[in-house]
Motif scaffolding. Structure first.
Motif, PDB file in Angstrom:
ATOM      1  N   ALA A 192      32.177  -3.924  42.184  1.00 49.79           N
ATOM      2  CA  ALA A 192      32.324  -2.529  42.093  1.00 49.79           C
ATOM      3  C   ALA A 192      32.931  -1.942  40.649  1.00 49.79           C
ATOM      4  O   ALA A 192      32.196  -1.085  40.015  1.00 49.79           O
ATOM      5  N   ARG A 193      34.136  -2.354  40.459  1.00 52.70           N
ATOM      6  CA  ARG A 193      34.739  -1.794  39.522  1.00 52.70           C
ATOM      7  C   ARG A 193      34.388  -2.402  38.215  1.00 52.70           C
ATOM      8  O   ARG A 193      34.246  -1.778  37.108  1.00 52.70           O
ATOM      9  N   ALA A 194      33.758  -3.498  37.968  1.00 50.53           N
ATOM     10  CA  ALA A 194      33.091  -4.136  36.937  1.00 50.53           C
ATOM     11  C   ALA A 194      31.803  -3.217  36.615  1.00 50.53           C
ATOM     12  O   ALA A 194      31.586  -2.771  35.313  1.00 50.53           O
ATOM     13  N   LEU A 195      31.112  -2.842  37.670  1.00 51.62           N
ATOM     14  CA  LEU A 195      29.892  -2.069  37.138  1.00 51.62           C
ATOM     15  C   LEU A 195      30.203  -0.727  36.825  1.00 51.62           C
ATOM     16  O   LEU A 195      29.807  -0.187  35.770  1.00 51.62           O
ATOM     17  N   MET A 196      31.438   0.031  37.427  1.00 55.62           N
ATOM     18  CA  MET A 196      31.952   1.228  37.010  1.00 55.62           C
ATOM     19  C   MET A 196      32.271   1.390  35.614  1.00 55.62           C
ATOM     20  O   MET A 196      32.011   2.046  34.704  1.00 55.62           O
ATOM     21  N   TYR A 197      33.083   0.340  35.300  1.00 54.24           N
ATOM     22  CA  TYR A 197      33.479   0.102  33.768  1.00 54.24           C
ATOM     23  C   TYR A 197      32.390   0.224  32.864  1.00 54.24           C
ATOM     24  O   TYR A 197      32.433   0.888  31.898  1.00 54.24           O
ATOM     25  N   VAL A 198      31.289  -1.003  32.984  1.00 55.25           N
ATOM     26  CA  VAL A 198      30.201  -0.815  32.204  1.00 55.25           C
ATOM     27  C   VAL A 198      29.338   0.671  32.168  1.00 55.25           C
ATOM     28  O   VAL A 198      29.203   1.040  30.951  1.00 55.25           O
ATOM     29  N   SER A 199      29.302   1.262  33.301  1.00 54.53           N
ATOM     30  CA  SER A 199      28.634   2.755  33.245  1.00 54.53           C
ATOM     31  C   SER A 199      29.427   3.598  32.260  1.00 54.53           C
ATOM     32  O   SER A 199      29.047   4.525  31.734  1.00 54.53           O
ATOM     33  N   VAL A 200      30.832   3.642  32.196  1.00 54.85           N
ATOM     34  CA  VAL A 200      31.871   4.368  31.598  1.00 54.85           C
ATOM     35  C   VAL A 200      31.827   3.812  30.152  1.00 54.85           C
ATOM     36  O   VAL A 200      31.802   4.662  29.232  1.00 54.85           O
ATOM     37  N   ARG A 201      31.849   2.391  29.939  1.00 51.35           N
ATOM     38  CA  ARG A 201      32.280   1.878  28.336  1.00 51.35           C
ATOM     39  C   ARG A 201      30.770   2.196  27.660  1.00 51.35           C
ATOM     40  O   ARG A 201      31.176   2.596  26.391  1.00 51.35           O
ATOM     41  N   TYR A 202      29.624   2.105  28.162  1.00 50.46           N
ATOM     42  CA  TYR A 202      28.178   2.295  27.445  1.00 50.46           C
ATOM     43  C   TYR A 202      27.749   3.681  27.495  1.00 50.46           C
ATOM     44  O   TYR A 202      26.458   3.885  27.279  1.00 50.46           O
ATOM     45  N   TYR A 203      28.688   4.594  28.054  1.00 50.84           N
ATOM     46  CA  TYR A 203      28.161   5.914  28.301  1.00 50.84           C
ATOM     47  C   TYR A 203      27.579   6.496  27.137  1.00 50.84           C
ATOM     48  O   TYR A 203      28.633   6.437  26.046  1.00 50.84           O
ATOM     49  N   SER A 204      26.528   6.936  27.051  1.00 51.04           N
ATOM     50  CA  SER A 204      25.957   7.808  25.823  1.00 51.04           C
ATOM     51  C   SER A 204      25.548   6.643  24.565  1.00 51.04           C
ATOM     52  O   SER A 204      25.181   7.042  23.716  1.00 51.04           O
ATOM     53  N   GLN A 205      25.689   5.464  24.871  1.00 51.14           N
ATOM     54  CA  GLN A 205      25.183   4.334  23.880  1.00 51.14           C
ATOM     55  C   GLN A 205      24.025   3.366  24.666  1.00 51.14           C
ATOM     56  O   GLN A 205      24.103   2.381  24.398  1.00 51.14           O
ATOM     57  N   ASP A 206      23.183   4.191  25.352  1.00 51.18           N
ATOM     58  CA  ASP A 206      22.385   3.357  26.333  1.00 51.18           C
ATOM     59  C   ASP A 206      20.794   3.699  25.909  1.00 51.18           C
ATOM     60  O   ASP A 206      20.072   3.615  26.700  1.00 51.18           O
ATOM     61  N   SER A 207      20.535   4.070  24.851  1.00 51.66           N
ATOM     62  CA  SER A 207      19.135   4.761  24.580  1.00 51.66           C
ATOM     63  C   SER A 207      18.197   3.556  24.572  1.00 51.66           C
ATOM     64  O   SER A 207      17.041   3.913  24.834  1.00 51.66           O
ATOM     65  N   ASN A 208      18.549   2.321  24.181  1.00 54.40           N
ATOM     66  CA  ASN A 208      17.706   1.333  24.331  1.00 54.40           C
ATOM     67  C   ASN A 208      17.725   0.423  25.563  1.00 54.40           C
ATOM     68  O   ASN A 208      16.891  -0.432  25.866  1.00 54.40           O
ATOM     69  N   TRP A 209      18.603   0.887  26.468  1.00 52.31           N
ATOM     70  CA  TRP A 209      18.619   0.309  27.836  1.00 52.31           C
ATOM     71  C   TRP A 209      17.592   0.546  28.720  1.00 52.31           C
ATOM     72  O   TRP A 209      16.662   1.585  28.543  1.00 52.31           O
ATOM     73  N   ASP A 210      17.248  -0.278  29.814  1.00 51.91           N
ATOM     74  CA  ASP A 210      15.952  -0.261  30.581  1.00 51.91           C
ATOM     75  C   ASP A 210      16.828   0.273  31.829  1.00 51.91           C
ATOM     76  O   ASP A 210      17.742   0.395  31.969  1.00 51.91           O
ATOM     77  N   ASN A 211      15.853   0.354  32.811  1.00 53.96           N
ATOM     78  CA  ASN A 211      16.206   0.835  34.415  1.00 53.96           C
ATOM     79  C   ASN A 211      16.123  -0.357  34.994  1.00 53.96           C
ATOM     80  O   ASN A 211      15.397  -1.355  34.800  1.00 53.96           O
ATOM     81  N   SER A 212      16.791  -0.162  36.429  1.00 55.64           N
ATOM     82  CA  SER A 212      16.453  -1.121  37.439  1.00 55.64           C
ATOM     83  C   SER A 212      16.587  -0.496  38.686  1.00 55.64           C
ATOM     84  O   SER A 212      16.617   0.628  38.639  1.00 55.64           O
ATOM     85  N   ASP A 213      16.589  -1.325  39.833  1.00 54.82           N
ATOM     86  CA  ASP A 213      16.582  -0.580  41.166  1.00 54.82           C
ATOM     87  C   ASP A 213      17.907   0.087  41.467  1.00 54.82           C
ATOM     88  O   ASP A 213      17.823   0.912  42.053  1.00 54.82           O
ATOM     89  N   MET A 214      18.935  -0.435  40.654  1.00 51.41           N
ATOM     90  CA  MET A 214      20.232  -0.020  40.848  1.00 51.41           C
ATOM     91  C   MET A 214      20.766   1.009  39.765  1.00 51.41           C
ATOM     92  O   MET A 214      21.649   1.879  40.102  1.00 51.41           O
TER      93      MET A 214
END
Length: 357
Positions: A192-214
């Motif tokens: 959980a904390r690793a996923l929260m980290y990613v969400s914050v670390r790459y906040y606003s830097q995700d224009s090329n990212w895809d979506n998932s079920d999660m």
């Protein structure tokens, strides 16, 4: 109450160990919640070299080499694999660092590889997250393959179960009914904390990212966020996680803030966290640690400091005026481990483990 939750989380973390962020690392976060806190933490952990840039390691051999310090079982040359570990018991297999790296595998126990907790397909293989050690863990190749890019969740009926009890199957977590992968309880908070980290670390830097079920780009979907916050509360920060956070910092020069300060997760994502709750949150830095003569404390609205030995006996108590920084004389204490309880003027408190030499 969140005050009780916060104290439980801090007690659990301190009894094991205490993450030590550099002095001033989280400056500027005081009083922030929600998106403002998320944005500030993003700036801090994105700016790992202090000049607006980030350190990065290579996929090969960088990650393989990093695991010698980030994911080594204490006292051994074995990989600490969260998908095969049996806490308090004997793992079904052990991997020797370096020599048991995957090439190919046929079944569980053949080799270890590099598991992206935030799956690479969710980011469209875009950028430095591919080698970000805070979420790229060494795990059994077969289990990693079974997890694939499925969302994490809680399994009702399992279609596959690993030797340590991790499983894939139909989701029973409210809000999603597809296929998910569920780790064992002892590592749900870590994930959980690793996923929260990613969400914050790459906040606003995700224009090329895809979506998932999660996830929707770098945003964790509501059903998953509710579950991850629960995992975060039920599986507090462990000594393993603290040591890993410190080791990753030594390599890529940034930290997982949710390991250092677990309450950050509530302050960002729990809508019921109010200004009234904020008055009880105590964020302080303590250094040097280990100490020989003096321990410095930096925080706001400090009121008192108490130190206890490992027997729970009070050995030092001080009233503190409202100084931003305060020094505690520990020269008369016997060398050993102590718990320091720092209290602010609103009655909030935080515990720190202090080693006196």
């Amino acid at each position: 109450m969140k005050r009780l939750y916060l104290l439980i989380i801090l007690l659990a973390a301190v009894v094991a160990s205490q993450a030590q962020a550099p002095q001033g690392y989280y400056d500027g976060t005081d009083g922030l919640t929600g998106t403002a806190l998320k944005a500030k933490l993003h700036t801090i952990i994105n700016n790992s070299d202090g000049n607006g840039g980030t350190y990065n390691t290579s996929y090969t051999p960088g990650l393989w080499n990093a695991y010698y310090t980030t994911d080594r079982r204490p006292g051994t040359n074995y990989v600490w694999d969260i998908y095969s570990d049996v806490p308090g018991g004997t793992p079904p297999y052990n991997y020797v660092l370096g020599s048991d790296q995957c090439g190919s595998y046929q079944g569980e126990g053949d080799c270890y590889n590099r598991e992206h907790l935030w799956a690479q397909s969710w980011t469209n293989n875009d950028g430095t997250e591919k080698t970000d050690l805070h979420h790229v863990y060494p795990t059994d190749g077969k289990v990693n393959g079974v997890r694939d890019n499925y969302a994490f969740g809680e399994v009702g009926t399992a279609s596959w179960t690993s030797l340590n009890g991790s499983k894939k199957g139909s989701c029973i977590t409210p809000g999603f009914n597809g296929t998910v992968f569920e780790p064992i309880d002892e590592y749900k908070g870590d994930i959980a904390r690793a996923l929260m980290y990613v969400s914050v670390r790459y906040y606003s830097q995700d224009s090329n990212w895809d979506n998932s079920d999660m996830t929707t780009k770098s945003v964790i979907k509501p059903w998953a966020l509710t579950m991850l916050l629960r995992w975060h509360r039920e599986d507090p920060v462990s000594e393993k996680e603290i040591n890993r956070n410190n080791a990753v910092y030594d390599i890529q020069r940034n930290r997982n803030p949710f390991v250092d300060y677990p309450d950050f997760a509530e302050m960002i994502w729990d809508p019921s966290w109010s200004v009234d709750e904020m008055e009880y949150a105590v964020l302080v830095n303590v250094w040097p640690n280990p100490a020989t003569t003096t321990v410095n404390i930096k925080g706001e609205n400090l009121s008192a400091v108490y130190m206890y030995n490992v027997m729970g006996q009070l050995v030092l108590s001080l009233d503190v005026t409202d100084d931003e920084q305060y020094s505690v004389d520990v020269s008369n204490l016997t060398g050993g481990i102590y718990l320091m309880n720092v209290i602010n003027q609103n009655g909030g408190s935080v515990l720190k483990k202090v080693v006196v030499q």
